[in-house]
Design an enzyme around this catalytic site. Structure first.
Site, PDB file in Angstrom:
ATOM      1  N   ASP A 244       2.760   8.251   2.762  1.00 42.14           N
ATOM      2  CA  ASP A 244       1.926   7.113   3.174  1.00 42.14           C
ATOM      3  C   ASP A 244       2.892   5.990   3.548  1.00 42.14           C
ATOM      4  O   ASP A 244       4.103   6.110   3.373  1.00 42.14           O
ATOM      5  CB  ASP A 244       1.020   6.682   2.004  1.00 42.14           C
ATOM      6  CG  ASP A 244       0.154   5.476   2.342  1.00 42.14           C
ATOM      7  OD1 ASP A 244      -0.412   5.445   3.449  1.00 42.14           O
ATOM      8  OD2 ASP A 244       0.048   4.556   1.516  1.00 42.14           O
ATOM      9  N   SER A 245       2.319   4.883   4.025  1.00 38.83           N
ATOM     10  CA  SER A 245       3.160   3.732   4.336  1.00 38.83           C
ATOM     11  C   SER A 245       3.640   3.030   3.068  1.00 38.83           C
ATOM     12  O   SER A 245       4.623   2.303   3.108  1.00 38.83           O
ATOM     13  CB  SER A 245       2.360   2.730   5.169  1.00 38.83           C
ATOM     14  OG  SER A 245       1.214   2.338   4.443  1.00 38.83           O
TER      15      SER A 245
ATOM     16  N   TYR B 245       1.085   0.267   8.289  1.00 39.50           N
ATOM     17  CA  TYR B 245       0.896   1.125   9.454  1.00 39.50           C
ATOM     18  C   TYR B 245      -0.320   0.685  10.266  1.00 39.50           C
ATOM     19  O   TYR B 245      -0.382   0.905  11.472  1.00 39.50           O
ATOM     20  CB  TYR B 245       0.658   2.577   9.012  1.00 39.50           C
ATOM     21  CG  TYR B 245       1.910   3.406   8.760  1.00 39.50           C
ATOM     22  CD1 TYR B 245       3.171   2.823   8.698  1.00 39.50           C
ATOM     23  CD2 TYR B 245       1.812   4.783   8.581  1.00 39.50           C
ATOM     24  CE1 TYR B 245       4.293   3.599   8.460  1.00 39.50           C
ATOM     25  CE2 TYR B 245       2.935   5.564   8.346  1.00 39.50           C
ATOM     26  CZ  TYR B 245       4.176   4.968   8.284  1.00 39.50           C
ATOM     27  OH  TYR B 245       5.282   5.729   8.056  1.00 39.50           O
TER      28      TYR B 245
ATOM     29  N   CYS C 257      -2.578   9.112   4.273  1.00 36.10           N
ATOM     30  CA  CYS C 257      -2.736   7.835   4.969  1.00 36.10           C
ATOM     31  C   CYS C 257      -3.758   8.031   6.090  1.00 36.10           C
ATOM     32  O   CYS C 257      -3.612   8.942   6.910  1.00 36.10           O
ATOM     33  CB  CYS C 257      -1.383   7.437   5.552  1.00 36.10           C
ATOM     34  SG  CYS C 257      -1.446   6.020   6.648  1.00 36.10           S
TER      35      CYS C 257
ATOM     36  N   GLU D  37      -0.564  -4.497  -1.716  1.00 41.50           N
ATOM     37  CA  GLU D  37       0.897  -4.296  -1.838  1.00 41.50           C
ATOM     38  C   GLU D  37       1.565  -5.495  -2.522  1.00 41.50           C
ATOM     39  O   GLU D  37       2.603  -5.359  -3.136  1.00 41.50           O
ATOM     40  CB  GLU D  37       1.534  -4.059  -0.458  1.00 41.50           C
ATOM     41  CG  GLU D  37       1.203  -2.702   0.159  1.00 41.50           C
ATOM     42  CD  GLU D  37       2.020  -1.525  -0.409  1.00 41.50           C
ATOM     43  OE1 GLU D  37       3.083  -1.763  -0.999  1.00 41.50           O
ATOM     44  OE2 GLU D  37       1.565  -0.374  -0.252  1.00 41.50           O
TER      45      GLU D  37
ATOM     46  N   CYS E  73      -9.071   4.064   3.811  1.00 43.03           N
ATOM     47  CA  CYS E  73      -7.652   3.717   3.645  1.00 43.03           C
ATOM     48  C   CYS E  73      -7.301   4.094   2.216  1.00 43.03           C
ATOM     49  O   CYS E  73      -8.045   3.767   1.279  1.00 43.03           O
ATOM     50  CB  CYS E  73      -7.439   2.220   3.864  1.00 43.03           C
ATOM     51  SG  CYS E  73      -5.765   1.689   3.444  1.00 43.03           S
ATOM     52  N   THR E  74      -6.191   4.777   2.047  1.00 42.18           N
ATOM     53  CA  THR E  74      -5.861   5.294   0.714  1.00 42.18           C
ATOM     54  C   THR E  74      -5.405   4.210  -0.257  1.00 42.18           C
ATOM     55  O   THR E  74      -5.258   4.473  -1.450  1.00 42.18           O
ATOM     56  CB  THR E  74      -4.790   6.392   0.822  1.00 42.18           C
ATOM     57  OG1 THR E  74      -3.669   5.875   1.559  1.00 42.18           O
ATOM     58  CG2 THR E  74      -5.331   7.619   1.535  1.00 42.18           C
ATOM     59  N   HIS E  75      -5.178   3.000   0.257  1.00 47.56           N
ATOM     60  CA  HIS E  75      -4.884   1.894  -0.662  1.00 47.56           C
ATOM     61  C   HIS E  75      -6.143   1.443  -1.418  1.00 47.56           C
ATOM     62  O   HIS E  75      -6.051   0.920  -2.518  1.00 47.56           O
ATOM     63  CB  HIS E  75      -4.368   0.674   0.119  1.00 47.56           C
ATOM     64  CG  HIS E  75      -2.917   0.741   0.464  1.00 47.56           C
ATOM     65  ND1 HIS E  75      -2.414   1.593   1.419  1.00 47.56           N
ATOM     66  CD2 HIS E  75      -1.844   0.027   0.009  1.00 47.56           C
ATOM     67  CE1 HIS E  75      -1.100   1.403   1.534  1.00 47.56           C
ATOM     68  NE2 HIS E  75      -0.739   0.461   0.686  1.00 47.56           N
TER      69      HIS E  75
HETATM   70  N1  DGL Z   1      -2.825   3.673   3.164  1.00 45.09           N
HETATM   71  C1  DGL Z   1      -2.820   3.737   4.549  1.00 45.09           C
HETATM   72  C2  DGL Z   1      -4.103   4.157   5.167  1.00 45.09           C
HETATM   73  O1  DGL Z   1      -4.796   4.936   4.557  1.00 45.09           O
HETATM   74  C3  DGL Z   1      -1.950   2.802   5.320  1.00 45.09           C
HETATM   75  C4  DGL Z   1      -2.284   1.393   5.302  1.00 45.09           C
HETATM   76  C5  DGL Z   1      -1.301   0.566   6.106  1.00 45.09           C
HETATM   77  O2  DGL Z   1      -0.101   0.732   5.935  1.00 45.09           O
HETATM   78  O3  DGL Z   1      -1.764  -0.247   6.903  1.00 45.09           O
HETATM   79  O4  DGL Z   1      -4.452   3.796   6.268  1.00 45.09           O
END
Ligand code: DGL
Length: 266
Positions: free
Chosen positions: A10-11, A42, A73, A153, A185-187
């Site tokens: 992931d990012s 990302y 991601c 983050e 989004c995985t965050h």
């Molecule tokens: N966690 C990521 C996603 O699912 C990336 C988020 C990012 O870096 O903008 O999109």
């Protein structure tokens, strides 16, 4: 039985939500995680750039002998999954985080579903496209929520700052009467309870980490790739140190995490 690790990337910290679910669902699997913290976020980058980063990361993971790649991601899954599958051909199996969520969602009889994600994921229109292809009558409303990744983050979770940002985004009238909200989004699972609370816990929150891990386990089982031996080991690589990465990783994996910084870009 295959003891080789699974490569997850992931990012930043977001993919740890997926890595954590993989660890819980497949305790014996070895994991190599790559967080591309040098290029975060990302979600604001072009599909071309995200694809280039993903290729480098996958090559790095393949050099470490992984048996499969999990793109943890949504921004990379929505921009690069098809291309990466083609590019790496039969060198490895590649999983994304979107396909299993679509499979899960289309079987739930929802009339109206919301999706939140980064600008890149939402601009791709991938969730609406794949959901309405399978369930033509389904109403899908997608909203970009780009402040959430930097907020997470930077460690703004379960506080006034994050409550205000989440409230501002989720008050969007387009989200009225949704029955489910896909965390695209995985965050976002890191702030899942705050999101759920905003909707008074009456909207189903769909988070990819568990469904994706179950899909990977099923694919491993049918391809003889499961590792049933001892308990799995983890290695965590980042492209830049960030204070928060170690903290979140420790929280998820309940132990001190040794971060290894690597420069794979020269
Ligand atoms: N966690 C990521 C996603 O699912 C990336 C988020 C990012 O870096 O903008 O999109």
């Amino acid at each position: 039985m295959d003891k080789r690790p699974i490569g997850i990337f992931d990012s930043g910290v977001g993919g740890l939500t997926v890595a954590h679910a993989v660890r819980q669902i497949m305790p014996s699997e070895n994991i190599i995680y790559f967080g591309d913290t040098a290029h975060l976020p990302y979600g604001d980058k072009s599909a071309e750039l995200i694809t280039q980063y993903s290729i480098k990361i996958i090559e790095f993971l393949l050099d470490r002998g992984v048996k499969a790649i999990l793109i943890a991601c949504n921004s990379a899954s929505s921009s690069a999954y098809d291309y990466l599958k083609e590019y790496f051909g039969n060198k490895t199996i590649i999983f994304d985080v979107i396909t299993p969520v679509i499979e899960y969602t289309v079987n739930r009889n929802f009339n109206k579903v919301g999706v939140i994600g980064t600008k890149r994921t939402i601009a791709s229109g991938i969730y609406e496209k794949l959901l309405t292809e399978k369930v033509p009558g389904m109403e899908v409303v997608s909203i970009a929520t780009p402040l959430l990744v930097p907020m997470i983050e930077e460690g703004f979770i379960y506080d006034d700052v994050s409550n205000q940002i989440i409230r501002t985004y989720l008050s969007n009238p387009a989200l009225k009467k949704i029955e489910a909200l896909i965390l695209g989004c995985t965050h976002y699972p890191i702030i899942r309870n705050q999101i759920s609370k905003f909707f008074d816990f009456s909207v189903e929150i769909i988070d990819s980490s568990k469904v994706v891990s179950l899909a990977v386990r099923e694919a491993f089982a049918s391809n003889g790739l499961l590792n049933n031996s001892t308990s799995g080991h983890d290695r965590f690589f980042v492209s830049d140190y960030t204070e928060y990465f170690g903290k979140i990783a420790k929280l998820f994996f309940e132990k001190d995490i040794r971060l290894e910084k690597v420069n794979i870009w020269q």
